[in-house]
Structure formats: C-alpha cells, structure tokens
Design a protein around this motif. Structure first.
Motif, PDB file in Angstrom:
ATOM      1  N   LEU A 178       0.783  -1.239   0.000  1.00 35.58           N
ATOM      2  CA  LEU A 178       0.000   0.000   0.000  1.00 35.58           C
ATOM      3  C   LEU A 178       0.817   1.293   0.000  1.00 35.58           C
ATOM      4  CD1 LEU A 178      -2.603  -1.173   2.664  1.00 35.58           C
ATOM      5  CD2 LEU A 178      -3.011  -0.911   0.230  1.00 35.58           C
ATOM      6  N   GLU A 192     -10.875  -1.232  20.550  1.00 33.72           N
ATOM      7  CA  GLU A 192     -11.307  -0.797  19.213  1.00 33.72           C
ATOM      8  C   GLU A 192     -12.833  -0.695  19.208  1.00 33.72           C
ATOM      9  OE1 GLU A 192     -10.009   0.223  16.085  1.00 33.72           O
ATOM     10  OE2 GLU A 192     -12.176   0.484  15.877  1.00 33.72           O
ATOM     11  N   ARG A 193     -13.343   0.440  18.730  1.00 28.01           N
ATOM     12  CA  ARG A 193     -14.811   0.608  18.751  1.00 28.01           C
ATOM     13  C   ARG A 193     -15.494  -0.173  17.630  1.00 28.01           C
ATOM     14  NH1 ARG A 193     -14.961   6.917  16.725  1.00 28.01           N
ATOM     15  NH2 ARG A 193     -14.161   6.432  14.670  1.00 28.01           N
ATOM     16  N   GLN A 253     -14.610  13.828  20.087  1.00 30.77           N
ATOM     17  CA  GLN A 253     -15.339  12.738  20.745  1.00 30.77           C
ATOM     18  C   GLN A 253     -15.066  12.792  22.246  1.00 30.77           C
ATOM     19  OE1 GLN A 253     -13.848   8.744  20.362  1.00 30.77           O
ATOM     20  NE2 GLN A 253     -12.251   9.329  18.913  1.00 30.77           N
ATOM     21  N   LYS A 268      -6.885  -3.723  -2.918  1.00 24.60           N
ATOM     22  CA  LYS A 268      -5.558  -3.208  -2.558  1.00 24.60           C
ATOM     23  C   LYS A 268      -4.925  -4.046  -1.443  1.00 24.60           C
ATOM     24  CE  LYS A 268      -5.026   1.298  -1.881  1.00 24.60           C
ATOM     25  NZ  LYS A 268      -5.411   2.679  -1.500  1.00 24.60           N
ATOM     26  N   SER A 289      -2.348  10.781   7.078  1.00 27.59           N
ATOM     27  CA  SER A 289      -1.024  10.597   6.481  1.00 27.59           C
ATOM     28  C   SER A 289      -0.963   9.227   5.819  1.00 27.59           C
ATOM     29  CB  SER A 289       0.029  10.748   7.591  1.00 27.59           C
ATOM     30  OG  SER A 289       1.331  10.540   7.106  1.00 27.59           O
ATOM     31  N   GLY A 303      -8.348  -0.854  11.934  1.00 35.58           N
ATOM     32  CA  GLY A 303      -8.461   0.565  11.573  1.00 35.58           C
ATOM     33  C   GLY A 303      -8.809   0.704  10.102  1.00 35.58           C
ATOM     34  N   LEU A 304      -8.199   1.681   9.434  1.00 34.19           N
ATOM     35  CA  LEU A 304      -8.514   1.915   8.020  1.00 34.19           C
ATOM     36  C   LEU A 304      -8.113   0.735   7.133  1.00 34.19           C
ATOM     37  CD1 LEU A 304      -7.643   5.695   7.615  1.00 34.19           C
ATOM     38  CD2 LEU A 304      -9.877   4.621   7.311  1.00 34.19           C
ATOM     39  N   ASP A 316      -9.772   4.842  -4.453  1.00 32.26           N
ATOM     40  CA  ASP A 316     -10.403   3.639  -3.889  1.00 32.26           C
ATOM     41  C   ASP A 316     -11.897   3.613  -4.208  1.00 32.26           C
ATOM     42  OD1 ASP A 316      -7.938   3.029  -2.978  1.00 32.26           O
ATOM     43  OD2 ASP A 316      -8.374   3.250  -0.849  1.00 32.26           O
ATOM     44  N   ALA A 331      -0.854   2.241  13.523  1.00 34.37           N
ATOM     45  CA  ALA A 331      -0.086   2.870  14.613  1.00 34.37           C
ATOM     46  C   ALA A 331      -0.290   2.087  15.906  1.00 34.37           C
ATOM     47  CB  ALA A 331      -0.521   4.326  14.786  1.00 34.37           C
ATOM     48  N   ILE A 357       0.388   4.861   5.979  1.00 33.51           N
ATOM     49  CA  ILE A 357       0.596   3.697   6.843  1.00 33.51           C
ATOM     50  C   ILE A 357       2.034   3.656   7.351  1.00 33.51           C
ATOM     51  CG2 ILE A 357       0.676   1.169   6.787  1.00 33.51           C
ATOM     52  CD1 ILE A 357      -1.668   1.538   4.626  1.00 33.51           C
ATOM     53  N   ASP A 362      -2.089   8.897  12.763  1.00 34.56           N
ATOM     54  CA  ASP A 362      -2.853   9.996  12.161  1.00 34.56           C
ATOM     55  C   ASP A 362      -3.439  10.931  13.219  1.00 34.56           C
ATOM     56  OD1 ASP A 362      -2.349   9.011   9.645  1.00 34.56           O
ATOM     57  OD2 ASP A 362      -4.447   8.645   9.117  1.00 34.56           O
ATOM     58  N   VAL A 411     -13.832   3.821  23.646  1.00 37.24           N
ATOM     59  CA  VAL A 411     -13.269   4.441  24.847  1.00 37.24           C
ATOM     60  C   VAL A 411     -13.814   5.870  24.943  1.00 37.24           C
ATOM     61  CG1 VAL A 411     -11.142   5.188  25.973  1.00 37.24           C
ATOM     62  CG2 VAL A 411     -11.224   2.988  24.772  1.00 37.24           C
TER      63      VAL A 411
HETATM   64  C1  LIG Z   1      -9.690   5.282   1.846  1.00 39.99           C
HETATM   65  C2  LIG Z   1      -8.284   5.403   2.326  1.00 39.99           C
HETATM   66  C3  LIG Z   1      -7.275   4.781   1.600  1.00 39.99           C
HETATM   67  C4  LIG Z   1      -5.963   4.872   2.042  1.00 39.99           C
HETATM   68  N1  LIG Z   1      -5.006   4.251   1.306  1.00 39.99           N
HETATM   69  C5  LIG Z   1      -3.712   4.312   1.726  1.00 39.99           C
HETATM   70  C6  LIG Z   1      -2.691   3.682   0.989  1.00 39.99           C
HETATM   71  O1  LIG Z   1      -2.934   3.071  -0.060  1.00 39.99           O
HETATM   72  N2  LIG Z   1      -1.419   3.755   1.459  1.00 39.99           N
HETATM   73  C7  LIG Z   1      -1.113   4.407   2.615  1.00 39.99           C
HETATM   74  O2  LIG Z   1       0.050   4.419   3.030  1.00 39.99           O
HETATM   75  N3  LIG Z   1      -2.074   5.034   3.340  1.00 39.99           N
HETATM   76  C8  LIG Z   1      -3.352   5.006   2.912  1.00 39.99           C
HETATM   77  N4  LIG Z   1      -4.326   5.650   3.640  1.00 39.99           N
HETATM   78  C9  LIG Z   1      -3.950   6.296   4.916  1.00 39.99           C
HETATM   79  C10 LIG Z   1      -3.778   5.250   6.027  1.00 39.99           C
HETATM   80  O3  LIG Z   1      -4.838   4.320   5.995  1.00 39.99           O
HETATM   81  C11 LIG Z   1      -3.716   5.938   7.404  1.00 39.99           C
HETATM   82  O4  LIG Z   1      -2.666   6.889   7.374  1.00 39.99           O
HETATM   83  C12 LIG Z   1      -3.443   4.934   8.528  1.00 39.99           C
HETATM   84  O5  LIG Z   1      -4.419   3.904   8.559  1.00 39.99           O
HETATM   85  C13 LIG Z   1      -3.430   5.644   9.895  1.00 39.99           C
HETATM   86  O6  LIG Z   1      -3.272   4.680  10.894  1.00 39.99           O
HETATM   87  P1  LIG Z   1      -3.728   4.971  12.402  1.00 39.99           P
HETATM   88  O7  LIG Z   1      -3.379   3.733  13.155  1.00 39.99           O
HETATM   89  O8  LIG Z   1      -3.130   6.241  12.868  1.00 39.99           O
HETATM   90  O9  LIG Z   1      -5.297   5.201  12.368  1.00 39.99           O
HETATM   91  P2  LIG Z   1      -6.530   4.402  11.725  1.00 39.99           P
HETATM   92  O10 LIG Z   1      -6.082   3.372  10.745  1.00 39.99           O
HETATM   93  O11 LIG Z   1      -7.462   5.447  11.251  1.00 39.99           O
HETATM   94  O12 LIG Z   1      -7.160   3.636  12.980  1.00 39.99           O
HETATM   95  C14 LIG Z   1      -7.746   4.346  14.032  1.00 39.99           C
HETATM   96  C15 LIG Z   1      -8.699   3.409  14.768  1.00 39.99           C
HETATM   97  O13 LIG Z   1      -9.094   4.015  16.006  1.00 39.99           O
HETATM   98  C16 LIG Z   1     -10.422   3.618  16.273  1.00 39.99           C
HETATM   99  N5  LIG Z   1     -11.002   4.524  17.273  1.00 39.99           N
HETATM  100  C17 LIG Z   1     -11.227   5.861  17.145  1.00 39.99           C
HETATM  101  N6  LIG Z   1     -11.766   6.343  18.290  1.00 39.99           N
HETATM  102  C18 LIG Z   1     -11.883   5.298  19.146  1.00 39.99           C
HETATM  103  C19 LIG Z   1     -12.381   5.175  20.481  1.00 39.99           C
HETATM  104  N7  LIG Z   1     -12.861   6.220  21.156  1.00 39.99           N
HETATM  105  N8  LIG Z   1     -12.346   3.951  21.070  1.00 39.99           N
HETATM  106  C20 LIG Z   1     -11.859   2.862  20.402  1.00 39.99           C
HETATM  107  N9  LIG Z   1     -11.389   2.931  19.126  1.00 39.99           N
HETATM  108  C21 LIG Z   1     -11.397   4.141  18.515  1.00 39.99           C
HETATM  109  C22 LIG Z   1     -11.085   3.701  14.918  1.00 39.99           C
HETATM  110  O14 LIG Z   1     -12.288   2.948  14.877  1.00 39.99           O
HETATM  111  C23 LIG Z   1      -9.984   3.129  14.012  1.00 39.99           C
HETATM  112  O15 LIG Z   1     -10.144   1.723  13.869  1.00 39.99           O
HETATM  113  C24 LIG Z   1      -5.649   5.602   3.218  1.00 39.99           C
HETATM  114  C25 LIG Z   1      -6.657   6.251   3.919  1.00 39.99           C
HETATM  115  C26 LIG Z   1      -7.963   6.158   3.484  1.00 39.99           C
HETATM  116  C27 LIG Z   1      -9.031   6.865   4.241  1.00 39.99           C
END
Ligand SMILES: Cc1cc2nc3c(=O)[nH]c(=O)nc-3n(C[C@H](O)[C@H](O)[C@H](O)COP(=O)(O)OP(=O)(O)OC[C@H]3O[C@@H](n4cnc5c(N)ncnc54)[C@H](O)[C@@H]3O)c2cc1C
Ligand code: SF4
Length: 501
Positions: A96, A174-175, A422, A191, A461, A181-182, A307, A155, A463, A455, A217
């Motif tokens: 990705l 995880e909610r 939130q 993908k 940002s 996550g994403l 996507d 992350a 992955i 993020d 949370v």
């Molecule tokens: C459609 C799309 C396509 C993408 N494609 C790419 C790609 O091809 N390549 C790439 O490098 N990046 C891509 N990205 C970006 C990448 O997915 C993100 O940068 C990355 O997933 C961020 O990781 P994270 O762990 O910070 O957060 P996230 O992956 O956003 O995970 C955060 C999690 O926290 C959970 N959460 C939030 N609040 C709470 C709460 N109060 N209690 C419990 N859980 C909670 C959410 O439900 C979520 O599951 C894409 C983004 C999107 C939106």
C-alpha cells in the motif's frame, strides 16, 4: 558485494497486473505475486549506494540496500529478519505504500527508473508468511506493567507488538467490530486482502496482545477506568473527521455522501460475503449506497478517491467521473518545484484509473442538482483556477465555463480534518489543535501518562508513518514504564517528510 552493473543489465520491471475485465469482476488484489526470478533480477539493480538516499525517503529507516542484496543472493531468511528489524508489517506497506523511498532512490535521478523497492519488500513479506507462518516472538519475561492502546490501525498495532515483545501486558481497545483501523474497512480488498491482517493478528495474539472490539473508549469505558486499570495509555484513534462542503447548494440531497460511508459499506459486504458474491452495499440505517447501474461522481484526487473509483467499477457503475480542483499534474518530476530526492507532484495513475472512468481537472462543484424529489441528478461544475494567498486557498471560477455532469451517486473524497471530536478527548484532558490533530511533547505524551501516535497526532497521512510513530511511541512508553534497554524509535514527533527547504 552487490552487482555493480545490475542496473545497466536490467530495466525496471513490475509483475503484470491482473487483466482489467477479470479483476473488476472480483475483489481480489490487483497484483499477482512477482515470481522469484523477476524479483531477484530487480533486487540486482540496487547499487548499494555509499549514501543510500532511499533511507531518507522512508520514516521507518528500512535497511533497503541490505535486503535488496539478500534477495539478489537468494538469502530469504536473512532478508526476512532484516526487513522485520525496522518494520512490523511489511505486508501492509509493501502493498500500500506510495513508496517515498523509490522517489528518493539514486537510480531515479534525472528521470531514470528507481529500484522496485516496494515490490521487493512485499515479496520478502510474503516469503516470511510462506516460510514459518509469521512465527510469534513472545517476551521471555513479563515486566508486570500494563498498557492500553486505543485504536487498532497500523499505529496502534505496531505499538502493541513492540510493547508486548518488551514484556508489557497490552490491551487494544477498538470501537469497530473488527481490528485493523482503516486497513480493515477503509481500504478495499483489491488493494489489501484482509487475510493479511488476520495472519498478523494471530501472531500478535500469540505474543500476548489482548483485543477488545466493540468498545468505544470515552463511551463504553471511561478514561478514568482505563487509567485505573493500566500504567500507560496510547491514543491512536486516527484522523477520521471527513472534510465536507456544507456551503455548496444541494449538499443535503439524497445520494450525496462522504466517501468513507461508501468505502466502509462496500468493505463490510465484501467481508460478509467471504468468497461468495457480495450483496448491494447499504448504510447502517439501510439506505442503499451501492454504485450498481449509477452515474457516479467522485470529488477529490487522492487515495480515497481512487479507492472509491475501484469500488464503483466493481459494483457495476454505469459511468464514473472523478473531479479534481487542481490542474492536471505533469507526467514527470518538475525538478524546479520538487528537486530529487523529495516527493514529486506528478500525475499518479493508480490501478483503479486503468479500470475506467474519466478524470476532470481544474473544476469545482457549484451545485448538487435536485431531480425534483430531493435526490441528486447532476453536479454543476465550473472550471477554476486555484491560488495560495497568505497561506489561504483562493478558488476562482471562470465565467461561462459551467456545465452539468449526470450524477445519481456523489462521493466526497476531499480530505480529512483531523481526529474526530469525541468524549475521549476531554476525558483524557487533550484538545485538537488548529489542524484537528493532537500535539505531543517530544516524548510523545499528550498528557501525563497518555501518549499519542499515528494519524491522530500527525493528521491524515500514510501507513508507513503510522507504523513509524507507533514504534517510536512504544519506545517512549517503554522508557516511561522503566523498561530495561531501549526500543527502536525511528522518528521523533517533529519529524517531517523529506522536503526542499
Ligand atoms: C480510503 C483510504 C485509503 C488509504 N489508502 C492508503 C494507501 O494506499 N497507502 C497508505 O500508506 N495510506 C493510505 N491511507 C492512509 C492510512 O490508511 C492511514 O494513514 C493509517 O491507517 C493511519 O493509521 P492509524 O493507526 O493512525 O489510524 P486508523 O487506521 O485510522 O485507525 C484508528 C482506529 O481508532 C479507532 N477509534 C477511534 N476512536 C476510538 C475510540 N474512542 N475507542 C476505540 N477505538 C477508537 C477507529 O475505529 C480506528 O479503527 C488511506 C486512507 C484512506 C481513508
Ligand atoms: S538509493 Fe536506490 S540504488 Fe541506492 S541503495 Fe537505495 S535502493 Fe539501492
């Protein structure tokens, strides 16, 4: 000693993507495996530079020339170890990542062809699974300290794995109803097939990480409860606040949705179908959001928009337009604007663009047009110019350039405005900054004993950055808990992507 003539003997080559008519009839990944001969040939192109600029492009500090040479010589076990030394989840980044390392590769200088670093990475990652099924590496001694990780994207998962392997007891909250996550419900299967997440989760579980899904949370469990149960908390809740356009006339019409609503609904039906045919996608309240037979307009030019395009074609859209505010980027790096080895502004053709649809550049939507029943029937667009004045974006429509594009389904993929507002934020005593992100001190703490990464800290940002921040925040938590020795910290909270000053 690498082959000094490899890049002269071999051109850059990637495995052929699956043919468009075949791949849009299913949800499987677009790329088949490369095959050992091709990947060893491509790894041979690496020059093992004295100063490997590819390292500067990658926030993880991946040891790229080392594993290129190990693949070249067929030393797969050592390549697997070398890759995992800096990256918890190369099967995600290999599939990705947009590969800033390739933009920084010395072989890319002067418009030449960089090493296929990302393809080599994914082949090593898949070799790891094939060889020992991602053997768990549980800690030999428990520290008796406990950490809560909130959010299960890359992350949170990277931090959880680092901390569990260091002997801490880790619980991921995880909610959603599934972990990832994403990666799980944002990014479509074509993908990233979800089996890759599941294999990694089996490894994390065997290493002692506990997962609690369906727990929000701040709502289902309070910050106070979490702090009482754990010695430290990591917030990794992402940046999921979708940007909207409430001022555009017609926004409330039926059929105009946030892109994420469409992607999550589609991913859920694919997940539920398994190998069977997915049912039409709907929102949680039953509203259809499926593109089958519809004229689809996607607003936005990034990953999310691409996507949505791939999903729309797989659902059987009648036609798709993708609208971008900015003019069409050049086909090659403009060295004046983005000198090597920085990330260039160029036209990015994702596999989804091969599959159909029309891209329209330098236009802005003036109105979502009502069909008379409260359902969108078209978007009215105008050609525009975009200028930056004092850091603000000024969009000017060209008089007389307006026209309509038919639309039954409009998807807003115009970016994210940081982490969601939130209850959890106030409960932990943290606030969103101007960009909607959560600031941290240099040791990743946003409040005493509360760390932040991914993020949620950086803003929307990539992955690779989420994994890098998760690893670095884990290192800071390990120190905070008085852990023995240091964990690797590839980035600090102020680190930015490579840029021309
Ligand atoms: C459609 C799309 C396509 C993408 N494609 C790419 C790609 O091809 N390549 C790439 O490098 N990046 C891509 N990205 C970006 C990448 O997915 C993100 O940068 C990355 O997933 C961020 O990781 P994270 O762990 O910070 O957060 P996230 O992956 O956003 O995970 C955060 C999690 O926290 C959970 N959460 C939030 N609040 C709470 C709460 N109060 N209690 C419990 N859980 C909670 C959410 O439900 C979520 O599951 C894409 C983004 C999107 C939106
Ligand atoms: S910059 Fe390119 S050629 Fe040089 S070491 Fe890195 S991958 Fe190899």
């Amino acid at each position: 000693m690498p082959d000094p003539n490899g890049f002269l003997r071999y051109d850059r080559r990637l495995p052929a993507r699956r043919p468009v008519p075949v791949r849009i009839s299913d949800w499987r990944e677009v790329y088949p495996p490369a095959g050992e001969e091709l990947i060893r040939e491509q790894a041979t192109r690496c020059m093992d530079c004295g100063i490997p600029f590819c390292h500067d492009g990658c926030p993880l500090g991946n040891r790229i020339p080392d594993w290129n040479d190990l693949v070249r010589t067929g030393n797969w076990d050592a390549a697997v170890d070398s890759l995992h030394a800096t990256n918890n989840f190369p099967e995600f980044t290999g599939r990705l990542c947009p590969a800033p390392c390739e933009a920084a590769c010395v072989l890319g200088l002067g418009g030449q062809q960089p090493v296929t670093i990302k393809q080599v990475e994914v082949e090593i990652a898949d070799a790891a699974v094939a060889r020992d099924g991602l053997r768990p590496r549980p800690a030999s001694v428990s520290t008796g300290r406990s950490v809560a990780v909130v959010g299960s994207g890359p992350a949170g998962l990277a931090a959880a794995q680092q901390l569990a392997r260091a002997g801490h007891t880790v619980t991921v909250y995880e909610r959603d109803d599934a972990i990832g996550g994403l990666l799980r419900y944002g990014i479509p299967d074509f993908k990233l097939e979800k089996q890759h997440i599941d294999k990694r989760l089996a490894q994390l579980t065997a290493e002692g990480v506990r997962f609690r899904t369906g727990v929000e949370v701040g709502v289902d469990v309070t910050a106070e409860q979490l702090r009482a149960e754990h010695d430290a908390v990591l917030l990794a809740c992402g940046a999921l606040q979708g940007r909207d356009t409430p001022e555009t006339p017609g926004r409330p019409l039926r059929g105009v949705h946030q892109a994420m609503a469409h992607l999550v609904a589609a991913n859920r039906v694919v997940a539920a179908a398994g190998d069977g045919k997915p049912a039409p996608a709907t929102l949680p309240d039953g509203t259809p959001i499926d593109a089958a037979g519809k004229h689809v307009v996607i607003i936005g030019g990034g990953d999310t928009a691409a996507d949505c395009l791939g999903v729309a074609h797989r659902q059987g859209a009648a036609g798709v337009h993708q609208l971008d505010l900015y003019p069409q980027p050049p086909g090659e790096r403009d060295a004046e604007r983005d000198p090597w080895p920085t990330w260039p502004w160029v036209l990015r053709n994702y596999p989804a663009h091969e599959e159909g649809g029309e891209r329209v550049f330098a236009v802005a939507v003036q109105e979502f047009v009502d069909d008379g029943t409260g359902q969108v029937r078209a978007v009215r667009i105008a050609e525009v110019t975009v200028e930056k004045v004092d850091g603000r974006r000024i969009v000017t429509a060209l008089p007389g350039s307006e026209r309509e594009i038919p639309a039954d389904l409009v998807l807003l993929a115009i970016g994210f405005e940081g982490t969601e507002e939130q209850p959890l934020l106030a409960q932990f005593g943290v606030t969103r900054n101007r960009r909607g992100a959560i600031d941290s001190r240099p040791d990743w703490q946003a409040a005493d004993g509360v760390f932040v990464a991914g993020d949620m800290h950086r803003g929307a940002s990539l992955i690779v950055w989420a994994i890098a921040e998760g690893r670095a925040a884990a290192a800071a938590i390990h120190t905070y808990l008085g852990g023995v020795g240091d964990l690797p910290a590839p980035v600090d909270p102020a680190r930015q992507p490579l840029a021309a000053r």
